[in-house]
Write a protein that holds these residues in place. Structure first.
Motif, short mmCIF file in Angstrom:
data_model
loop_
_atom_site.label_atom_id
_atom_site.label_comp_id
_atom_site.label_asym_id
_atom_site.label_seq_id
_atom_site.Cartn_x
_atom_site.Cartn_y
_atom_site.Cartn_z
N GLU A 170 31.15 69.84 29.65
CA GLU A 170 30.01 69.24 28.66
C GLU A 170 29.34 70.43 27.80
N LEU A 171 29.30 70.01 26.35
CA LEU A 171 28.81 71.07 25.36
C LEU A 171 27.57 70.43 24.96
N LYS A 172 26.75 71.56 24.68
CA LYS A 172 25.38 71.33 24.09
C LYS A 172 25.28 71.68 22.70
N GLY A 173 25.97 72.29 21.97
CA GLY A 173 25.93 72.81 20.70
C GLY A 173 25.71 71.79 19.32
N SER A 174 25.64 72.43 18.30
CA SER A 174 25.37 71.44 17.30
C SER A 174 26.34 70.64 16.69
N SER A 175 27.54 71.19 17.14
CA SER A 175 28.88 70.32 16.82
C SER A 175 28.91 68.98 17.55
N LEU A 228 31.05 79.24 29.63
CA LEU A 228 30.62 77.93 28.96
C LEU A 228 29.86 78.08 27.56
N ASN A 229 29.09 79.21 27.55
CA ASN A 229 28.40 79.56 26.21
C ASN A 229 29.36 79.80 25.05
N LEU A 230 30.55 80.69 25.61
CA LEU A 230 31.51 81.28 24.63
C LEU A 230 32.20 79.96 23.99
N ALA A 231 32.69 79.01 25.09
CA ALA A 231 33.21 77.75 24.90
C ALA A 231 32.33 76.88 23.68
N ASP A 232 31.01 76.90 23.99
CA ASP A 232 30.08 76.03 23.11
C ASP A 232 30.31 76.55 21.63
N THR A 233 30.22 77.80 21.66
CA THR A 233 30.47 78.58 20.23
C THR A 233 31.60 78.31 19.62
N LEU A 234 32.69 78.41 20.22
CA LEU A 234 34.23 78.47 19.64
C LEU A 234 34.40 76.96 19.19
N ASP A 235 33.84 75.85 20.00
CA ASP A 235 33.78 74.39 19.68
C ASP A 235 33.06 74.30 18.41
N ASN A 236 31.91 74.64 18.26
CA ASN A 236 30.90 74.41 17.12
C ASN A 236 31.76 75.23 15.84
N ILE A 237 32.18 76.52 16.11
CA ILE A 237 32.72 77.14 14.78
C ILE A 237 33.84 76.53 14.46
N SER A 238 34.99 76.16 15.30
CA SER A 238 36.03 75.37 14.73
C SER A 238 35.88 74.10 13.91
N TYR A 239 34.70 73.42 14.77
CA TYR A 239 34.29 72.11 13.93
C TYR A 239 33.94 72.52 12.62
N ILE A 292 32.75 63.00 14.30
CA ILE A 292 31.48 62.55 13.65
C ILE A 292 31.02 61.13 13.90
N THR A 293 32.16 60.38 13.92
CA THR A 293 31.75 58.81 14.42
C THR A 293 32.07 58.28 15.88
N ARG A 294 32.99 59.04 16.64
CA ARG A 294 33.14 58.64 17.97
C ARG A 294 32.42 59.51 18.92
N GLY A 295 31.93 60.75 18.52
CA GLY A 295 31.18 61.35 19.44
C GLY A 295 32.18 62.52 20.35
N TRP A 296 33.34 62.71 20.10
CA TRP A 296 34.22 63.49 20.78
C TRP A 296 33.71 65.01 20.69
N GLN A 297 33.97 65.61 21.79
CA GLN A 297 33.47 67.12 21.92
C GLN A 297 34.46 67.53 22.94
N GLY A 298 34.69 68.95 22.84
CA GLY A 298 35.44 69.66 23.94
C GLY A 298 36.91 69.58 23.95
N LYS A 299 37.54 69.16 25.00
CA LYS A 299 38.96 69.31 24.95
C LYS A 299 39.56 68.36 24.25
#
Length: 333
Positions: A170-175, A228-239, A292-299
């Protein structure tokens, strides 16, 4: 020193700098208590970027046209783009793990160009008639820059999968998507959990039979807060990086269609390169749509981005290795 020897010096220097930079980033990841390694890695990527820019500029002066006419030049332009986008991503994320993921890609590209291609494929040559157009710089440069950007975003997504060990987190970043679909899913999940608790309570008291609701066991330990914090950052930057590369890819495809109409009399001919460019566009369009429209995040989006990394390489290099087409001149066939 003539230009050819100068260019050979620059391409070998680019490979050497990127190889050392990759080792620095890996050492920094293994020994996080040494913060200066991150600065050295960033410096190495910047020097490599300038070295490749000097190489491309030298080719431009020698040949008199923008250096994107053969595989050697396009590989170095791609590597230059990867290092440039890396510097942007690293500045956004403030994480050295970005370099751990991107430096092997840039190093591998330069190694292939400088050490694997035969001398005749590295030499400048007159442009074939189809390439003698002002669209050469517009279309090819934008396409190559889009490939570099999408590769960096995708490889950071692969790093996310490695950091999370492929777990759903479960991520919490802006992405993270916040649309109505995602909110509705959360509400349904909460309602289902409440219903499950109520059912368990009824079953436990029915017939005086005790029922223990034990938590499900997992094969992998939970991730640490740092991961978890690193994963959140990577997910955000990748997006964000993929969000930058997708418009570039769109513009490049449109410019290519206009150029194709001028050169061959047709906007689209389903040439293998065109087909795979369209497939690449569809993969990353699906990625952005899901986020953007389906709300996917993470894996799930990370796996889609990892698929896109393979598709980009097929579009850029695989098509020329496996088959002929209108875009194959000056490369392998």
């Amino acid at each position: 020193m003539d230009l050819v020897k100068f260019q050979n010096l620059l391409d070998n220097a680019s490979f050497g700098i990127l190889f050392v930079t990759m080792l620095i980033y890996w050492a920094g990841a293994a020994f996080p208590e040494l913060p200066y390694l991150s600065t050295l890695g960033t410096t190495g990527m910047a020097i490599a970027n300038l070295t490749m820019a000097a190489l491309l500029g030298s080719r431009w002066l020698e040949a008199g046209y923008f250096p994107l006419s053969n595989l050697y030049e396009s590989l170095f332009f791609l590597a230059w783009g990867v290092t440039a986008i890396h510097l942007i991503a690293e500045n956004m994320s403030k994480s050295r793990l970005v370099g751990v993921a991107t430096s092997p890609v840039a190093m591998g590209i330069t190694a292939f160009a400088a050490l694997s291609l035969p001398p005749e494929m590295q030499a400048s040559a007159p442009l074939v008639p189809a390439l003698k157009s002002n669209w050469l710089m517009m279309h090819v440069s934008v396409m190559m820059l889009s490939y570099a950007t999408l590769m960096v975003g995708a490889v950071i997504a692969i790093a996310f999968l490695i950091v999370t060990r492929g777990q759903n987190v479960e991520l919490k970043g802006s992405s993270v998507g916040t649309g109505s679909y995602r909110d509705r899913i959360k509400q349904l999940s909460l309602a289902k959990a409440q219903s499950s608790d109520d059912s368990s309570s009824v079953a436990a008291n029915h017939g005086n039979v005790a029922v223990l609701n034990l938590p499900k066991t997992t094969t992998q330990p939970p991730l640490s807060p740092e991961r978890l914090n690193l994963a959140d950052t990577l997910d955000n930057i990748s997006y964000r990086i993929i969000g930058l590369g997708f418009p570039l890819l769109t513009i490049g495809i449109i410019a290519g269609a206009v150029w194709a109409n001028e050169a061959w009399g047709s906007y689209w001919s389903w040439d293998p390169k065109e087909t795979w460019a369209f497939i690449t566009w569809l993969v990353f369009a699906a990625y952005l749509h899901a986020r953007i429209t389906r709300g996917w995040q993470g894996k799930k989006p990370a796996m889609l981005a990892a698929t896109g990394f393979v598709v980009v390489w097929i579009c850029y290099l695989g098509v020329n290795l496996l088959g002929k087409g209108l875009h194959s001149y000056g490369w392998f066939f």
